[in-house]
Scaffold this active site. Sequence first.
Site, PDB file in Angstrom:
ATOM      1  N   ARG A 174     -37.955 -20.474  -2.363  1.00 48.37           N
ATOM      2  CA  ARG A 174     -37.506 -19.851  -3.611  1.00 48.37           C
ATOM      3  C   ARG A 174     -38.707 -19.712  -4.543  1.00 48.37           C
ATOM      4  O   ARG A 174     -39.680 -20.460  -4.411  1.00 48.37           O
ATOM      5  CB  ARG A 174     -36.434 -20.722  -4.271  1.00 48.37           C
ATOM      6  N   GLU A 189     -34.975 -17.340   5.105  1.00 49.18           N
ATOM      7  CA  GLU A 189     -33.908 -16.698   4.340  1.00 49.18           C
ATOM      8  C   GLU A 189     -34.305 -16.647   2.875  1.00 49.18           C
ATOM      9  O   GLU A 189     -35.076 -17.488   2.392  1.00 49.18           O
ATOM     10  CB  GLU A 189     -32.580 -17.444   4.526  1.00 49.18           C
ATOM     11  N   HIS A 197     -37.741 -26.547  -3.338  1.00 47.07           N
ATOM     12  CA  HIS A 197     -37.725 -27.299  -2.070  1.00 47.07           C
ATOM     13  C   HIS A 197     -38.837 -26.788  -1.150  1.00 47.07           C
ATOM     14  O   HIS A 197     -39.941 -27.305  -1.218  1.00 47.07           O
ATOM     15  CB  HIS A 197     -36.324 -27.389  -1.434  1.00 47.07           C
ATOM     16  N   HIS A 233     -35.734 -21.710   3.233  1.00 48.72           N
ATOM     17  CA  HIS A 233     -35.351 -20.798   2.148  1.00 48.72           C
ATOM     18  C   HIS A 233     -36.343 -20.985   1.002  1.00 48.72           C
ATOM     19  O   HIS A 233     -36.080 -21.724   0.056  1.00 48.72           O
ATOM     20  CB  HIS A 233     -33.921 -21.150   1.705  1.00 48.72           C
ATOM     21  N   ARG A 259     -40.962 -37.115  -4.904  1.00 43.69           N
ATOM     22  CA  ARG A 259     -42.030 -38.071  -5.190  1.00 43.69           C
ATOM     23  C   ARG A 259     -43.415 -37.442  -5.295  1.00 43.69           C
ATOM     24  O   ARG A 259     -44.395 -38.125  -5.524  1.00 43.69           O
ATOM     25  CB  ARG A 259     -42.050 -39.150  -4.083  1.00 43.69           C
ATOM     26  N   HIS A 302     -23.304 -22.083   6.126  1.00 47.00           N
ATOM     27  CA  HIS A 302     -22.937 -22.650   4.828  1.00 47.00           C
ATOM     28  C   HIS A 302     -21.774 -23.606   5.002  1.00 47.00           C
ATOM     29  O   HIS A 302     -20.677 -23.207   5.373  1.00 47.00           O
ATOM     30  CB  HIS A 302     -22.598 -21.601   3.765  1.00 47.00           C
ATOM     31  N   ASP A 303     -22.051 -24.864   4.736  1.00 48.01           N
ATOM     32  CA  ASP A 303     -21.038 -25.919   4.778  1.00 48.01           C
ATOM     33  C   ASP A 303     -20.439 -26.152   6.156  1.00 48.01           C
ATOM     34  O   ASP A 303     -19.342 -26.720   6.260  1.00 48.01           O
ATOM     35  CB  ASP A 303     -19.934 -25.661   3.743  1.00 48.01           C
ATOM     36  N   ASN A 308     -31.661 -26.048   9.036  1.00 47.69           N
ATOM     37  CA  ASN A 308     -32.223 -25.692   7.730  1.00 47.69           C
ATOM     38  C   ASN A 308     -32.846 -26.961   7.123  1.00 47.69           C
ATOM     39  O   ASN A 308     -32.151 -27.947   6.878  1.00 47.69           O
ATOM     40  CB  ASN A 308     -31.088 -25.137   6.854  1.00 47.69           C
ATOM     41  N   GLY A 368     -27.767 -27.039   7.194  1.00 50.55           N
ATOM     42  CA  GLY A 368     -28.706 -27.913   6.505  1.00 50.55           C
ATOM     43  C   GLY A 368     -28.046 -29.127   5.883  1.00 50.55           C
ATOM     44  O   GLY A 368     -28.208 -30.260   6.345  1.00 50.55           O
ATOM     45  N   THR A 384     -27.398 -22.939  -4.840  1.00 49.59           N
ATOM     46  CA  THR A 384     -27.390 -22.565  -3.431  1.00 49.59           C
ATOM     47  C   THR A 384     -26.668 -21.232  -3.322  1.00 49.59           C
ATOM     48  O   THR A 384     -25.985 -20.819  -4.268  1.00 49.59           O
ATOM     49  CB  THR A 384     -26.718 -23.653  -2.567  1.00 49.59           C
TER      50      THR A 384
HETATM   51  N1  PXP Z   1     -27.180 -19.844   5.424  1.00 50.22           N
HETATM   52  C1  PXP Z   1     -27.637 -19.439   4.212  1.00 50.22           C
HETATM   53  C2  PXP Z   1     -27.858 -17.979   3.996  1.00 50.22           C
HETATM   54  C3  PXP Z   1     -27.921 -20.380   3.203  1.00 50.22           C
HETATM   55  O1  PXP Z   1     -28.382 -19.956   2.016  1.00 50.22           O
HETATM   56  C4  PXP Z   1     -27.731 -21.756   3.474  1.00 50.22           C
HETATM   57  C5  PXP Z   1     -28.078 -22.762   2.425  1.00 50.22           C
HETATM   58  O2  PXP Z   1     -29.451 -22.766   2.197  1.00 50.22           O
HETATM   59  C6  PXP Z   1     -27.261 -22.127   4.744  1.00 50.22           C
HETATM   60  C7  PXP Z   1     -26.987 -21.150   5.685  1.00 50.22           C
HETATM   61  C8  PXP Z   1     -27.049 -23.553   5.120  1.00 50.22           C
HETATM   62  O3  PXP Z   1     -25.995 -24.070   4.371  1.00 50.22           O
HETATM   63  P1  PXP Z   1     -25.731 -25.652   4.382  1.00 50.22           P
HETATM   64  O4  PXP Z   1     -26.917 -26.287   3.759  1.00 50.22           O
HETATM   65  O5  PXP Z   1     -24.474 -25.793   3.586  1.00 50.22           O
HETATM   66  O6  PXP Z   1     -25.559 -26.051   5.820  1.00 50.22           O
END
Ligand code: PXP
Length: 237
Positions: A45, A70, A50, A43, A18, A190-191, A7, A213, A100
Amino acid sequence: MTRLSVNINKVATLRNARGGDVPNVVKVALDCENFGADGITVHPRPDERHIRKRDVFDLRPLLRTEFNIEGYPAPEFIDLVLKVKPHQVTLVPDSPTQLTSNSGWDTKTNLEFLTEVLEAFNTAGIRTSVFVSTDAEMIEYAAKAGADRVELYTEPYATAFPKGKEAAVAPFVEAAKIARSLGLGLNAGHDLSLENLNYFYKNIPWLDEVSIGHALISDALYLGLERTIQEYKNCLR
Ligand code: PXP
């Protein structure tokens, strides 16, 4: 094989700080692919804080691996995805102002809406994934809505991991079994990090893809992007 989708939102955040084109988001994405990433996730938005719409169009013809977009399926997002036709779209239930994603869909309450949106993407030949918690009912309703895959929201796993990894992963293994029994593909994200990824993978080896990410880009500050991607890939072996 579990694929690693990188990501690159954080790279765009850095660039936007910047106002110029450093770092170049497309170059970083192509380098991630060269260094072994199996896919790229963005992602976009509505506030373009970003990834920008322009980035999505720029990336599409140049990427050689899987492109995953996403986001919340507002009309503008749906339109963008149908124009760009990535390999996969991941539906996330977050509001435009949210920092997030911090929860999975309530797929039961949103069944009608999700069914309609998924149908549009399925008809366009785009693989669909729905972001969900480990709740069995949420996974069942994602299948009812017509999703090809679910993406398990792994923040609760990452938070609980340092206190006890077996208990942390247990609900995810159960959820993964339910998804498999329903014929759904399985993603997670995520995380996830170098600390917790391998244990997750070892317990759910049929995982199709992880999307990472924040931790990965942070690790790259110390290890460099190439070594970081290789280390994440090593966690998936
Ligand atoms: N999956 C989804 C659906 C997300 O929204 C995100 C964050 O943008 C991630 C995965 C990646 O999460 P992280 O940045 O914590 O690795």
